[in-house]
Design a protein around this motif. Structure first.
Motif, PDB file in Angstrom:
ATOM      1  N   THR A 275      68.793  32.468  32.675  1.00 36.62           N
ATOM      2  CA  THR A 275      67.388  32.759  32.441  1.00 36.62           C
ATOM      3  C   THR A 275      66.525  31.899  33.346  1.00 36.62           C
ATOM      4  OG1 THR A 275      67.175  31.109  30.694  1.00 36.62           O
ATOM      5  CG2 THR A 275      67.782  33.333  30.009  1.00 36.62           C
ATOM      6  N   ALA A 276      65.285  32.338  33.536  1.00 37.38           N
ATOM      7  CA  ALA A 276      64.319  31.576  34.326  1.00 37.38           C
ATOM      8  C   ALA A 276      62.935  31.769  33.736  1.00 37.38           C
ATOM      9  CB  ALA A 276      64.346  32.033  35.781  1.00 37.38           C
ATOM     10  N   GLU A 277      62.160  30.696  33.725  1.00 39.43           N
ATOM     11  CA  GLU A 277      60.772  30.788  33.285  1.00 39.43           C
ATOM     12  C   GLU A 277      59.902  31.104  34.494  1.00 39.43           C
ATOM     13  OE1 GLU A 277      59.411  30.741  30.229  1.00 39.43           O
ATOM     14  OE2 GLU A 277      61.502  30.768  29.537  1.00 39.43           O
ATOM     15  N   LEU A 278      59.193  32.199  34.428  1.00 35.89           N
ATOM     16  CA  LEU A 278      58.353  32.665  35.528  1.00 35.89           C
ATOM     17  C   LEU A 278      56.903  32.293  35.251  1.00 35.89           C
ATOM     18  CD1 LEU A 278      59.860  36.265  35.779  1.00 35.89           C
ATOM     19  CD2 LEU A 278      60.651  34.181  36.935  1.00 35.89           C
ATOM     20  N   ALA A 279      56.206  31.869  36.282  1.00 40.07           N
ATOM     21  CA  ALA A 279      54.804  31.492  36.118  1.00 40.07           C
ATOM     22  C   ALA A 279      54.049  31.746  37.415  1.00 40.07           C
ATOM     23  CB  ALA A 279      54.680  30.034  35.701  1.00 40.07           C
ATOM     24  N   LEU A 280      53.042  32.580  37.344  1.00 39.13           N
ATOM     25  CA  LEU A 280      52.135  32.842  38.468  1.00 39.13           C
ATOM     26  C   LEU A 280      50.716  32.545  37.998  1.00 39.13           C
ATOM     27  CD1 LEU A 280      53.512  36.299  39.700  1.00 39.13           C
ATOM     28  CD2 LEU A 280      54.001  34.050  40.661  1.00 39.13           C
ATOM     29  N   SER A 281      49.872  32.112  38.908  1.00 38.34           N
ATOM     30  CA  SER A 281      48.491  31.838  38.506  1.00 38.34           C
ATOM     31  C   SER A 281      47.542  32.165  39.643  1.00 38.34           C
ATOM     32  CB  SER A 281      48.320  30.372  38.090  1.00 38.34           C
ATOM     33  OG  SER A 281      48.519  29.510  39.185  1.00 38.34           O
ATOM     34  N   THR A 282      46.306  32.399  39.261  1.00 38.67           N
ATOM     35  CA  THR A 282      45.244  32.678  40.223  1.00 38.67           C
ATOM     36  C   THR A 282      43.919  32.224  39.642  1.00 38.67           C
ATOM     37  OG1 THR A 282      44.266  34.387  41.643  1.00 38.67           O
ATOM     38  CG2 THR A 282      44.742  35.011  39.371  1.00 38.67           C
ATOM     39  N   THR A 283      42.941  32.043  40.514  1.00 36.49           N
ATOM     40  CA  THR A 283      41.614  31.624  40.082  1.00 36.49           C
ATOM     41  C   THR A 283      40.634  32.779  40.217  1.00 36.49           C
ATOM     42  OG1 THR A 283      42.021  29.331  40.743  1.00 36.49           O
ATOM     43  CG2 THR A 283      39.721  30.007  40.475  1.00 36.49           C
ATOM     44  N   LEU A 284      39.881  33.020  39.136  1.00 38.14           N
ATOM     45  CA  LEU A 284      38.849  34.056  39.143  1.00 38.14           C
ATOM     46  C   LEU A 284      37.486  33.375  39.242  1.00 38.14           C
ATOM     47  CD1 LEU A 284      41.353  35.473  37.862  1.00 38.14           C
ATOM     48  CD2 LEU A 284      39.777  36.723  36.386  1.00 38.14           C
ATOM     49  N   ASN A 285      36.754  33.717  40.278  1.00 37.04           N
ATOM     50  CA  ASN A 285      35.408  33.197  40.420  1.00 37.04           C
ATOM     51  C   ASN A 285      34.425  34.116  39.698  1.00 37.04           C
ATOM     52  OD1 ASN A 285      36.060  30.938  42.118  1.00 37.04           O
ATOM     53  ND2 ASN A 285      36.368  32.413  43.790  1.00 37.04           N
ATOM     54  N   LYS A 286      33.486  33.523  38.979  1.00 43.26           N
ATOM     55  CA  LYS A 286      32.504  34.270  38.197  1.00 43.26           C
ATOM     56  C   LYS A 286      33.182  35.340  37.343  1.00 43.26           C
ATOM     57  CE  LYS A 286      28.706  33.543  41.456  1.00 43.26           C
ATOM     58  NZ  LYS A 286      27.658  34.177  42.311  1.00 43.26           N
ATOM     59  N   PRO A 287      34.099  34.949  36.489  1.00 49.55           N
ATOM     60  CA  PRO A 287      34.804  35.936  35.678  1.00 49.55           C
ATOM     61  C   PRO A 287      33.873  36.579  34.653  1.00 49.55           C
ATOM     62  CG  PRO A 287      35.260  33.730  34.880  1.00 49.55           C
ATOM     63  CD  PRO A 287      34.478  33.562  36.147  1.00 49.55           C
ATOM     64  N   ALA A 288      34.256  37.773  34.212  1.00 47.60           N
ATOM     65  CA  ALA A 288      33.555  38.418  33.110  1.00 47.60           C
ATOM     66  C   ALA A 288      34.010  37.743  31.819  1.00 47.60           C
ATOM     67  CB  ALA A 288      33.878  39.911  33.083  1.00 47.60           C
ATOM     68  N   VAL A 289      33.075  37.190  31.075  1.00 41.76           N
ATOM     69  CA  VAL A 289      33.392  36.377  29.899  1.00 41.76           C
ATOM     70  C   VAL A 289      33.379  37.236  28.638  1.00 41.76           C
ATOM     71  CG1 VAL A 289      32.658  34.412  28.492  1.00 41.76           C
ATOM     72  CG2 VAL A 289      32.485  34.299  30.997  1.00 41.76           C
ATOM     73  N   TRP A 290      34.398  37.018  27.800  1.00 43.98           N
ATOM     74  CA  TRP A 290      34.511  37.718  26.499  1.00 43.98           C
ATOM     75  C   TRP A 290      33.773  36.916  25.440  1.00 43.98           C
ATOM     76  CZ3 TRP A 290      35.962  37.082  21.490  1.00 43.98           C
ATOM     77  CH2 TRP A 290      36.307  38.224  20.757  1.00 43.98           C
ATOM     78  N   TRP A 291      32.977  37.635  24.623  1.00 38.03           N
ATOM     79  CA  TRP A 291      32.197  37.004  23.562  1.00 38.03           C
ATOM     80  C   TRP A 291      32.443  37.698  22.225  1.00 38.03           C
ATOM     81  CZ3 TRP A 291      29.242  32.728  24.578  1.00 38.03           C
ATOM     82  CH2 TRP A 291      28.907  32.475  25.920  1.00 38.03           C
ATOM     83  N   PRO A 292      32.282  36.989  21.107  1.00 41.95           N
ATOM     84  CA  PRO A 292      32.175  37.677  19.818  1.00 41.95           C
ATOM     85  C   PRO A 292      30.996  38.641  19.864  1.00 41.95           C
ATOM     86  CG  PRO A 292      32.364  35.294  19.510  1.00 41.95           C
ATOM     87  CD  PRO A 292      32.142  35.527  20.971  1.00 41.95           C
ATOM     88  N   ARG A 293      31.083  39.732  19.115  1.00 37.11           N
ATOM     89  CA  ARG A 293      30.088  40.802  19.224  1.00 37.11           C
ATOM     90  C   ARG A 293      28.654  40.293  19.038  1.00 37.11           C
ATOM     91  NH1 ARG A 293      29.910  46.383  18.894  1.00 37.11           N
ATOM     92  NH2 ARG A 293      31.764  46.149  20.212  1.00 37.11           N
ATOM     93  N   GLN A 294      28.433  39.362  18.128  1.00 39.21           N
ATOM     94  CA  GLN A 294      27.067  38.929  17.873  1.00 39.21           C
ATOM     95  C   GLN A 294      26.481  38.136  19.040  1.00 39.21           C
ATOM     96  OE1 GLN A 294      28.508  36.292  14.549  1.00 39.21           O
ATOM     97  NE2 GLN A 294      26.837  35.001  15.200  1.00 39.21           N
ATOM     98  N   TRP A 295      27.338  37.727  19.987  1.00 38.43           N
ATOM     99  CA  TRP A 295      26.871  36.900  21.087  1.00 38.43           C
ATOM    100  C   TRP A 295      26.951  37.551  22.471  1.00 38.43           C
ATOM    101  CZ3 TRP A 295      29.335  31.468  19.694  1.00 38.43           C
ATOM    102  CH2 TRP A 295      28.588  30.896  18.653  1.00 38.43           C
ATOM    103  N   GLY A 296      27.593  38.671  22.596  1.00 42.33           N
ATOM    104  CA  GLY A 296      27.686  39.251  23.930  1.00 42.33           C
ATOM    105  C   GLY A 296      28.674  40.392  24.029  1.00 42.33           C
ATOM    106  N   GLU A 297      29.151  40.630  25.263  1.00 42.83           N
ATOM    107  CA  GLU A 297      30.031  41.755  25.563  1.00 42.83           C
ATOM    108  C   GLU A 297      31.500  41.355  25.442  1.00 42.83           C
ATOM    109  OE1 GLU A 297      28.800  44.797  26.100  1.00 42.83           O
ATOM    110  OE2 GLU A 297      26.811  43.913  25.752  1.00 42.83           O
ATOM    111  N   GLN A 298      32.369  42.365  25.527  1.00 45.41           N
ATOM    112  CA  GLN A 298      33.815  42.157  25.359  1.00 45.41           C
ATOM    113  C   GLN A 298      34.611  42.718  26.549  1.00 45.41           C
ATOM    114  OE1 GLN A 298      31.987  43.727  22.599  1.00 45.41           O
ATOM    115  NE2 GLN A 298      31.495  41.572  22.215  1.00 45.41           N
ATOM    116  N   PRO A 299      34.351  42.209  27.762  1.00 42.94           N
ATOM    117  CA  PRO A 299      35.142  42.684  28.906  1.00 42.94           C
ATOM    118  C   PRO A 299      36.589  42.232  28.773  1.00 42.94           C
ATOM    119  CG  PRO A 299      33.836  40.783  29.540  1.00 42.94           C
ATOM    120  CD  PRO A 299      33.408  41.143  28.152  1.00 42.94           C
TER     121      PRO A 299
END
Length: 885
Positions: A275-299
């Motif tokens: 077995t092998a543990e796989l890990a990839l990562s990347t950076t998102l600039n100005k990401p779309a932020v998820w909020w609870p409904r009373q506070w914003g949108e849910q992208p």
């Protein structure tokens, strides 16, 4: 062998040569779509034979469902009818002996085996344990496939054929001895104790390498609005071959609604059967932020990993996720406070119940979640009923936070220090293994969902140090990034987690509205509005007559008001403190007067329920910014597992009544509320962005409509705060019997943000705090509202605001105008949308309901529901009427 199976299949009418393969390409996952089930008393216990293709199942029960307990399966197959089971006390005499022996779930399916392809059976929890056989071969026994939340993958490549048969033998569940899904005292136990394949069983096809579930991690800074996000995609890769393989890994991160794709690549070499543990990562600039409904949108974003060997796809996995941050901390008073995206988040939620037979309905839960959001709630708590992935997917998309965790009062909390269990089957080494595997499976299922607020690894009691460390490390191994909390109570805590910061001090039965505001001294004030109440409520939720007639007999209906202290089957279990409505009815009789009929009883019950839920949600909202903040509440409960007479904000049929509309007023985003205890008015703001000038109008009248007090005040509101803005002690000091208080909050453009009417007696209820029990606090002197029985009659009209020419187009969205043409208040007006047959339109959304109108006042109320033909109108001092649309 295959020729023999083919001939046998043809004899039984099964054409294995033309059957469509359940999976056909690497990375495919298919759910076993349906089952044939039968008792082992009927078909025997020879799973080697029963798991071979070609078995004659014409005498079995055919179930067109991928997952169901035995009772759920038999209802789906038409053996039993829900309406019959739920009517009166029919379930009490149900013959459950048939479930004391194992039952068999069986299904045949086609595959297309070929060189280099591997096939897997994947489980996600079978109650309480199961033996699994495929094509006459034992795959796993109940010692390993044990526990409602244990999920595993079993390689069946060596025995896979063109035509295959799967047989699952499930064993009877006992809540005291098995890691199952119990109901404690919520309702009667289901006759089968939830035994069966309650979660999906899947078949997966891969190439030489199989990938485990995709784990998504997100790291963001604060303030989140200006932060980038680091997204990690992780999975465990297993080499299924006895040769070394080089894996070409590709990852993708993309916003569901479109935009830039982030592509990632990696090459990994895995040793034979390693077995092998796989890990990839990347950076998102100005990401779309998820909020609870009373506070914003849910992208939502989609993360994907695909693994190829020698240029050919071997497996692929994916997961939707959101960019958000959830944390928690203890206040100086050792109360837990949550933070979402860096902002203090007052939890305003309710406890969810699964269906009594563990039947899952995505559409129904979606409606329930929408009702929660319509109520103004932001969180649903799952006590041991972790349900299915679809629940979290719905919550993600709607912006509803979820607080899952283990359950109380059975095997899950059979600790040496738990003295509340009638049967205490203390954990063995095997039990710790089952619980640990359960934790890891649930963590993998939930960890990527932005809606998940945290995990409660205990409910009434905390796990011992061994279990707590095990849970903690399993959660971390699954890349859990949210809070891990020891329990839902203050009783104790394990060393690795520390204090929970949650209280479970009741109440669960009726208490008066002033209970929540009476917060000092805190050590004696139990569930009052300070700290985080993990499950508490006034025990209300009386259904209206249209729902009651669906599950109560005529004698049952008479008992409601003629035998107020009688034990009732549709309350809690017969050994529970909540088997009768005595505490509730004592309050009703003493405060509102003995009911003169069932109709009168139900009217008074809805009045009681409305003021009970409104005051609870208002009390916690009002004291959000107090010296000792009310950091959260979970109302007990949101819904019922079956038709019930208490503990809900909407009934089993999704019909809303007094408890719903009281809570809806109490949980409004911007609001003004009355503190019964201190006679204070609070201004509440649950938003993150609303601020500035607000207008508050306060009016009080007596039962004849005469003005007692009137004032107007301009105030400033600030986001995410509450504060006192008025003291009405002197203004309301002259009440002799009953008065009405109206609070109206408007913005700087004169748009009404909230309207709130209270009925007040000369005195409030007197609570005997010193003699509190775990489920209620006694009342020694009741507030007297009997003058409401003698209100002068009010004349009210209900007319349609929607122009007739637009009614066809607006059939789902109707506006009605309710107007009081009298000089006296029109008290507690109830509106009910019905179809052409007079049946409730369900589901339905009202902008407001159960309203009280000032003399000459009119309100426009909006209602959304499909198939409405008329509005039924009733109330405290008005004539009943039907308004046809």
């Amino acid at each position: 062998m295959r020729l023999h199976r083919l001939l046998l299949g043809l004899c039984l009418g099964i054409d294995a040569t033309t059957a469509t393969a359940l999976v056909s390409e690497p990375g495919d996952v298919a759910v076993i779509p349906s089952w044939d089930i039968q008792s082992s008393e009927t078909v025997g216990t020879d799973l080697e034979a029963l798991s071979r293709p070609g078995v004659d199942t014409t005498t079995w029960h055919e179930v067109d469902s991928s997952r169901c307990t035995l009772m759920g399966c038999l209802i789906q197959a038409g053996v039993y009818r829900e309406n019959g089971l739920f009517f009166s006390n029919a379930l009490q005499s149900f013959n459950s002996s048939q479930f004391k022996v194992p039952w068999i779930y069986r299904k045949e399916f086609a595959l297309e085996p070929s060189a280099g392809q591997h096939f897997h059976i994947q489980t996600h929890g079978i109650n309480s344990g199961a033996d699994v056989y495929v094509n006459g071969q034992e795959i796993v026994t109940k010692e390993t496939q044990s526990g409602a939340y244990v999920g595993s993958s079993y390689d069946i490549t060596s025995i896979a054929e063109d035509r295959n048969a799967l047989a699952v033998r499930v064993y009877p569940t006992d809540y005291n001895y098995d890691f199952a899904l119990g109901f404690v005292d919520w309702n009667p136990y289901p006759p089968d104790n939830g035994t069966g394949v309650w979660r999906n069983v899947e078949v997966k096809q891969t190439g030489p390498v199989a990938l485990g579930p995709l784990r998504v991690t997100t790291q963001v800074g604060l303030p989140i609005e200006n932060s980038s996000a680091v997204v990690g995609l992780k999975a465990t890769a297993t080499n299924l071959e006895d040769r070394e393989v080089t894996l070409e890994l590709k990852g993708t991160v993309s916003l569901e609604e479109g935009g830039r794709n982030y592509n990632l690549n990696q090459t990994v070499t895995i040793p034979p059967l390693g077995t092998a543990e796989l890990a990839l990562s990347t950076t998102l600039n100005k990401p779309a932020v998820w909020w609870p409904r009373q506070w914003g949108e849910q992208p939502l974003y989609l993360g994907q990993l695909s693994a190829s060997v020698d240029g050919a796809l071997s497996d692929k996995v994916e997961q939707t996720f959101g960019i958000r941050q959830v944390t928690s901390k203890l206040t100086s008073n050792n109360d837990t406070i949550f933070y979402v995206n860096g902002y203090p988040f007052q939890v305003s939620g309710a406890g969810y119940s699964a269906d009594i037979f563990l039947r899952w309905d995505t559409a129904k839960f979606t409606t329930q979640a929408k009702l929660m959001l319509d109520l103004g709630l932001n969180t649903v708590r799952l006590e041991g009923k972790n349900e299915h992935p679809e629940l979290y997917e719905v919550a993600d998309r709607l912006g509803l936070m979820v607080l899952p965790g283990w359950e109380c009062c059975d095997k899950w909390e059979a600790w040496t220090y738990n003295e509340d269990l009638a049967v205490k089957s203390e954990w063995t080494g095997a039990d710790y293994t089952i619980a640990n595997r359960s934790m890891y499976h649930e963590a993998l299922m939930q960890q990527g969902h932005p809606s998940v607020l945290g995990y409660l690894v205990g409910s009434d009691y905390w796990p011992d140090d061994t279990a707590a460390e095990m849970y903690y490390h399993s959660l971390k191994a699954a890349d859990w990034q949210g809070p891990i909390i020891a329990s839902a109570s203050e009783r104790g805590f394990p060393a690795i987690l520390g204090p929970s910061g949650l209280k479970m001090a009741g109440p669960y039965d009726w208490v008066p509205p002033n209970y929540w505001y009476d917060v000092e001294p805190a050590e004696d004030r139990l569930g009052a509005a300070f700290g985080f109440g993990s499950e508490l409520g006034a025990g209300v939720g009386t259904p209206e007559i249209s729902s009651l007639k669906k599950f109560l007999s005529e004698s049952d209906l008479e008992d409601l008001w003629k035998n107020p202290n009688k034990g009732l089957y549709h309350m809690s279990t017969s050994v529970s403190s909540f088997y009768d409505r005595k505490i509730y009815n004592d309050g009703l009789w003493n405060r509102y007067g003995a009911p003169s009929s069932l109709e009168d009883y139900l009217l008074k019950a809805q009045i009681m329920d409305y003021e009970a839920t409104r005051s609870q949600f208002e009390g916690f909202s009002a004291l959000w910014s107090a010296e000792r903040p009310a950091t959260g509440l979970i109302y007990w409960m949101l819904n019922n597992a079956w038709p019930s007479l208490h503990w809900n904000l909407f009934d089993y049929y999704l019909h809303q009544a007094g408890s719903y509309f009281g809570a809806k007023v109490g949980a409004r985003k911007e609001h003004v509320v009355y503190d019964y205890n201190g006679k204070l008015v609070y201004l509440i703001n649950h938003s993150l962005d609303r601020k500035g000038s607000r207008s508050v109008t306060v009016d009080a009248i007596d039962k004849s409509g005469k003005t007692i007090y009137s004032s107007h005040k301009v105030v400033k509101t600030e986001p995410n705060t509450s504060k006192v803005i008025l003291d009405l002690a002197s203004a309301l000091g002259s009440i002799t019997d009953v008065a009405f208080l109206r609070l109206v909050l408007s913005d700087d453009k004169k748009a009404v943000l909230s309207r709130n009417v209270y009925w007040l007696a000369a005195t409030i209820d007197t609570l005997d705090w010193d003699n509190s029990d775990w489920f209620f606090t006694p009342v020694t002197e009741y507030a007297n509202f009997t003058a409401l029985n003698d209100l002068p009659a009010a004349k009210v009209s209900v007319t349609l605001a929607t122009p007739r020419s637009h009614r066809c187009e607006a059939a789902k969205n109707i506006s009605v105008v309710v107007e009081n043409h009298s000089k006296v208040p029109a008290f507690f007006i109830r509106l009910n949308l019905v179809d052409k047959d007079g049946e409730d339109v369900l589901p339905v959304l009202w902008s407001d309901n159960y309203v009280t109108l000032w003399p000459g006042e009119k309100l426009e109320l909006k209602v959304e529901g499909e198939g409405g033909a008329a509005v039924q109108v009733s109330g405290g001092n008005i004539k009943k009427a039907n308004v046809y649309l």
